[in-house]
Design a protein around this motif. Structure first.
Motif, PDB file in Angstrom:
ATOM      1  N   ARG A  14       0.836  -1.189   0.000  1.00 51.73           N
ATOM      2  CA  ARG A  14       0.000   0.000   0.000  1.00 51.73           C
ATOM      3  C   ARG A  14       0.882   1.255   0.000  1.00 51.73           C
ATOM      4  O   ARG A  14       0.576   2.250  -0.613  1.00 51.73           O
ATOM      5  N   LYS A  15       1.989   1.164   0.699  1.00 49.85           N
ATOM      6  CA  LYS A  15       2.890   2.318   0.759  1.00 49.85           C
ATOM      7  C   LYS A  15       3.611   2.522  -0.568  1.00 49.85           C
ATOM      8  O   LYS A  15       3.959   3.622  -0.940  1.00 49.85           O
ATOM      9  N   GLU A  16       3.828   1.412  -1.220  1.00 52.92           N
ATOM     10  CA  GLU A  16       4.630   1.465  -2.429  1.00 52.92           C
ATOM     11  C   GLU A  16       3.919   2.208  -3.550  1.00 52.92           C
ATOM     12  O   GLU A  16       4.537   2.880  -4.368  1.00 52.92           O
ATOM     13  N   VAL A  21       3.889   6.692  -7.728  1.00 53.47           N
ATOM     14  CA  VAL A  21       3.217   7.824  -8.351  1.00 53.47           C
ATOM     15  C   VAL A  21       4.030   9.096  -8.153  1.00 53.47           C
ATOM     16  O   VAL A  21       4.267   9.857  -9.092  1.00 53.47           O
ATOM     17  N   PHE A  22       4.522   9.270  -6.929  1.00 53.60           N
ATOM     18  CA  PHE A  22       5.282  10.485  -6.654  1.00 53.60           C
ATOM     19  C   PHE A  22       6.574  10.529  -7.454  1.00 53.60           C
ATOM     20  O   PHE A  22       6.944  11.560  -7.990  1.00 53.60           O
ATOM     21  N   PHE A  26       7.693  13.500  -9.850  1.00 53.64           N
ATOM     22  CA  PHE A  26       8.998  14.172  -9.771  1.00 53.64           C
ATOM     23  C   PHE A  26       9.691  14.154 -11.125  1.00 53.64           C
ATOM     24  O   PHE A  26      10.169  15.169 -11.615  1.00 53.64           O
ATOM     25  N   LEU A  27       9.707  12.975 -11.724  1.00 52.60           N
ATOM     26  CA  LEU A  27      10.402  12.820 -12.994  1.00 52.60           C
ATOM     27  C   LEU A  27       9.778  13.721 -14.044  1.00 52.60           C
ATOM     28  O   LEU A  27      10.469  14.426 -14.788  1.00 52.60           O
ATOM     29  N   LEU A  28       8.444  13.727 -14.092  1.00 51.25           N
ATOM     30  CA  LEU A  28       7.732  14.532 -15.067  1.00 51.25           C
ATOM     31  C   LEU A  28       8.075  16.011 -14.884  1.00 51.25           C
ATOM     32  O   LEU A  28       8.329  16.734 -15.849  1.00 51.25           O
ATOM     33  N   SER A  29       8.094  16.436 -13.635  1.00 48.88           N
ATOM     34  CA  SER A  29       8.405  17.837 -13.357  1.00 48.88           C
ATOM     35  C   SER A  29       9.802  18.169 -13.862  1.00 48.88           C
ATOM     36  O   SER A  29      10.015  19.200 -14.485  1.00 48.88           O
ATOM     37  N   ALA A  30      10.733  17.257 -13.584  1.00 47.96           N
ATOM     38  CA  ALA A  30      12.103  17.500 -14.013  1.00 47.96           C
ATOM     39  C   ALA A  30      12.175  17.561 -15.530  1.00 47.96           C
ATOM     40  O   ALA A  30      12.904  18.371 -16.103  1.00 47.96           O
ATOM     41  N   LEU A  31      11.370  16.716 -16.177  1.00 47.13           N
ATOM     42  CA  LEU A  31      11.420  16.664 -17.636  1.00 47.13           C
ATOM     43  C   LEU A  31      10.960  17.972 -18.269  1.00 47.13           C
ATOM     44  O   LEU A  31      11.452  18.367 -19.321  1.00 47.13           O
ATOM     45  N   VAL A  32      10.005  18.651 -17.627  1.00 48.24           N
ATOM     46  CA  VAL A  32       9.491  19.892 -18.203  1.00 48.24           C
ATOM     47  C   VAL A  32      10.625  20.854 -18.509  1.00 48.24           C
ATOM     48  O   VAL A  32      10.743  21.362 -19.621  1.00 48.24           O
ATOM     49  N   SER A  33      11.514  21.062 -17.528  1.00 51.32           N
ATOM     50  CA  SER A  33      12.573  22.034 -17.791  1.00 51.32           C
ATOM     51  C   SER A  33      13.608  21.502 -18.759  1.00 51.32           C
ATOM     52  O   SER A  33      14.065  22.230 -19.651  1.00 51.32           O
ATOM     53  N   VAL A  34      13.952  20.231 -18.605  1.00 52.28           N
ATOM     54  CA  VAL A  34      14.981  19.689 -19.500  1.00 52.28           C
ATOM     55  C   VAL A  34      14.500  19.732 -20.945  1.00 52.28           C
ATOM     56  O   VAL A  34      15.217  20.191 -21.846  1.00 52.28           O
ATOM     57  N   LEU A  35      13.265  19.280 -21.160  1.00 52.32           N
ATOM     58  CA  LEU A  35      12.739  19.276 -22.525  1.00 52.32           C
ATOM     59  C   LEU A  35      12.623  20.697 -23.071  1.00 52.32           C
ATOM     60  O   LEU A  35      12.896  20.943 -24.244  1.00 52.32           O
TER      61      LEU A  35
END
Ligand SMILES: Nc1ncnc2c1ncn2[C@@H]1O[C@H](COP(=O)(O)OP(=O)(O)OP(=O)(O)O)[C@@H](O)[C@H]1O
Ligand SMILES: [Mg+2]
Lengths: 306, 252
Positions: A14-16, A21-22, A26-35
């Motif tokens: 359940r914790k996993e 998702v988080f 995080f990855l998606l957020s990071a991708l916004v600037s890199v892309l």
């Protein structure tokens, strides 16, 4: 297989789930600037390099060494703009770094608390003022003053740009220098004072040298800010169509304002040439960033070796 | 034999705001001797040692009453802190070399005091490093960072840096507490060596150290000097029960 015990545990599973998702968020957020960076680079460079290739190519040498910008006659020279940008930046740094550094020293080491409580918010406010307001201030106050004293009788000038940019780089230089001065261990000051140094000697011989990497970083960031500034500068630079600046009274046309002024209506090669101007600007910013990475890297090393 | 008095402290009180850290201290400190201050943590040893070179002046809210004289001159009324500190050097608990080369560290004081000539500075640097018993270890890396040597070496560089201003007095606040036993012994030897020329005041938590190197010992407790006398006497025949408890380790 060896994860099984852990996977069978329902609580962990359940914790996993939100964990994953988080991680994705995080990855998606990071991708916004890199892309974005990648997209901008590709876009600016492909547009900006286009006019120098293929048939009917414009000579890159003429572009980079040219002293005249006259799109109507298919003349695109940016050398005088590069010189203008560099001189304006140099001027702002030569004035801004000493003023900013002394202010930082004053705030961090000398000023009584009540005064700091007044100066710091003022500097933070200065940092938050939109650049168009700086431009308006320059146009309404600095340009008329220069108008009075300039031998050319013309207020829009390199000097006006330098004045406004100096004010604009101050917050960056002050706050970063102040932070690095405050980070200098108390033991250095004690050692210096314990050897019979005065407070001023301690500041100049111990504190500032110990804070130098931070001050250097502040300077480089200031350079970045000055060279990239557009709006404020556009309103007070004069934006001449050609010719190297010969004195502080000369009009200049920084690289940034060249793009901002004409992009709205330019098309075809004219537009591509504005992107080419952007490429030059980009290269400068890249050099600045690499310098910065080197500097902060060094800073980190120093911290570790202690 | 009678000692020459270097410092004379009378009715000294020190307050950090409302907190009284030193209570009515009276003490005479002998010239060219080693005086050790011992006592439990927080009893005011560092506070007291710092009144001697006026480092407490830097702390906000400190109030001092009473008098300290050096060679008969009141160091708070008739001397400025800067000239006092060139005569009374200090070595701190944590080695605190500047982030500069070894050479520049030692030359810092002389430069501050206006010495510019390279050959004069060279001489001072070598002499001070020799005096601090570190010359042989660093003579080939004078241009290297002082942070790039061991803690014990750093501390001896700090001592050299203090010696370079040619003080009359050296204050040492637990100078060996961050060091290994070998470095500690080196610094103890150094202190015994230096007392021919310098008045030394040393704070230490190490009883053996106080016993080994000092001529006089003062026992502090809660901001008061409980007992002060010849080290021999303090360690062998303490007059006060609290002193005895402390040095025998039976203390509270
Ligand atoms: N800057 C300061 N402001 C307020 N109180 C202080 C300050 N410095 C020290 N004190 C207090 O004064 C008392 C004496 O402190 P001091 O540092 O002189 O003790 P010490 O004997 O050197 O202890 P230690 O052996 O742990 O170094 C302590 O109670 C301490 O909390
Ligand atoms: Mg202490």
């Amino acid at each position: 297989m060896n994860n099984n015990a852990y996977k069978e545990n329902l609580i962990s599973r359940r914790k996993e789930y939100p964990e994953k998702v988080f991680k994705g968020i995080f990855l998606l957020s990071a991708l916004v600037s890199v892309l974005s960076v990648i997209a901008i680079i590709i876009f600016v460079f492909s547009k900006g390099l286009q006019p120098f290739f293929g048939e009917d190519a414009y000579s890159f040498l003429e572009f980079i060494t040219g002293l005249k910008w006259d799109p109507g006659n298919d003349v695109y020279g940016v050398f005088y703009m590069i010189v203008g940008s560099l001189l304006a930046t140099l001027g702002a740094i030569v004035l801004g770094v000493p003023i900013g550094l002394l202010t930082a020293v004053f705030i961090a080491e000398l000023a009584p608390k009540e005064l700091v409580a007044f100066i710091k918010p003022a500097i933070e406010l200065l940092a938050g003022i939109p650049s168009v307001i700086y431009g308006a201030f320059g146009l309404g106050v600095i340009v008329p003053i220069i108008n009075e004293i300039s031998p050319t009788g013309q207020g829009e000038s390199l000097l006006a740009v330098i004045c406004v940019l100096t004010i604009m780089v101050l917050p960056t230089i002050i706050s970063l220098s102040e932070a690095s001065i405050r980070a200098v261990p108390k033991s250095y000051r004690e050692a210096s004072l314990g050897l019979g140094a005065s407070k001023t000697q301690t500041i100049f011989k111990t504190v500032i040298p110990a804070a130098r990497s931070g001050i250097l970083t502040a300077t480089v960031l200031g350079i970045g800010r000055a060279i990239g500034e557009t709006m404020a500068v556009m309103m007070i630079a004069g934006n001449n169509i050609g010719g190297l600046p010969t004195s502080i009274w000369s009009k200049v046309r920084p690289l940034t304002t060249n793009i901002a002024m004409e992009m709205g209506y330019a098309s075809g090669r004219h537009q591509d040439m504005l992107f080419a101007t952007g490429v030059i600007l980009f290269l400068f910013i890249m050099v600045i960033n690499i310098t910065l990475t080197k500097l902060t890297g060094k800073l980190g090393d120093k911290g570790r070796s202690k | 034999m009678s000692d020459i008095i270097k410092f004379s402290v009378s009715d000294l009180n020190l307050f950090y705001g409302n907190f009284q850290a030193l209570k009515n201290i009276n003490m005479k400190i002998a010239k060219e001797k080693i005086t050790a201050f011992i006592g439990p943590s927080g009893c005011g040893k560092s506070t007291f040692i710092k009144t001697v070179n006026r480092m407490n002046d830097l702390i906000e809210g400190v109030r001092i009453t009473g008098e300290i004289t050096m060679d008969g001159v009141d160091i708070y009324k008739d001397m400025d802190a800067i000239s006092l500190r060139t005569r009374v050097g200090m070595v701190f608990q944590q080695p605190n070399p500047f982030p500069m080369s070894i050479y520049d560290n030692v030359a810092y004081g002389p430069r501050i005091h206006g010495i510019r000539k390279k050959n004069v500075l060279d001489e001072i640097v070598e002499k001070s490093l020799r005096q601090a018993a570190i010359w042989d270890e660093v003579k080939d890396k004078l241009k290297k960072s002082a942070l790039a040597v061991s803690g014990g070496q750093q501390q001896r560089i700090c001592i050299a840096r203090t010696l370079a201003i040619e003080p009359e007095v050296i204050l040492m606040d637990e100078p060996t507490s961050a060091l290994d036993p070998i470095s500690t012994l080196k610094i103890e030897d150094l202190a015994t060596e230096l007392k021919q020329f310098y008045t030394i005041i040393i704070v230490t938590h190490n009883m053996q150290q106080a016993g080994r190197i000092s001529d006089k010992t003062a026992f502090f407790l809660n901001g008061e000097v409980i007992e002060y006398g010849e080290t021999e006497q303090i360690f062998n025949k303490p007059r006060n029960k609290k002193t005895e408890d402390y040095i025998t380790g039976r203390f509270g």
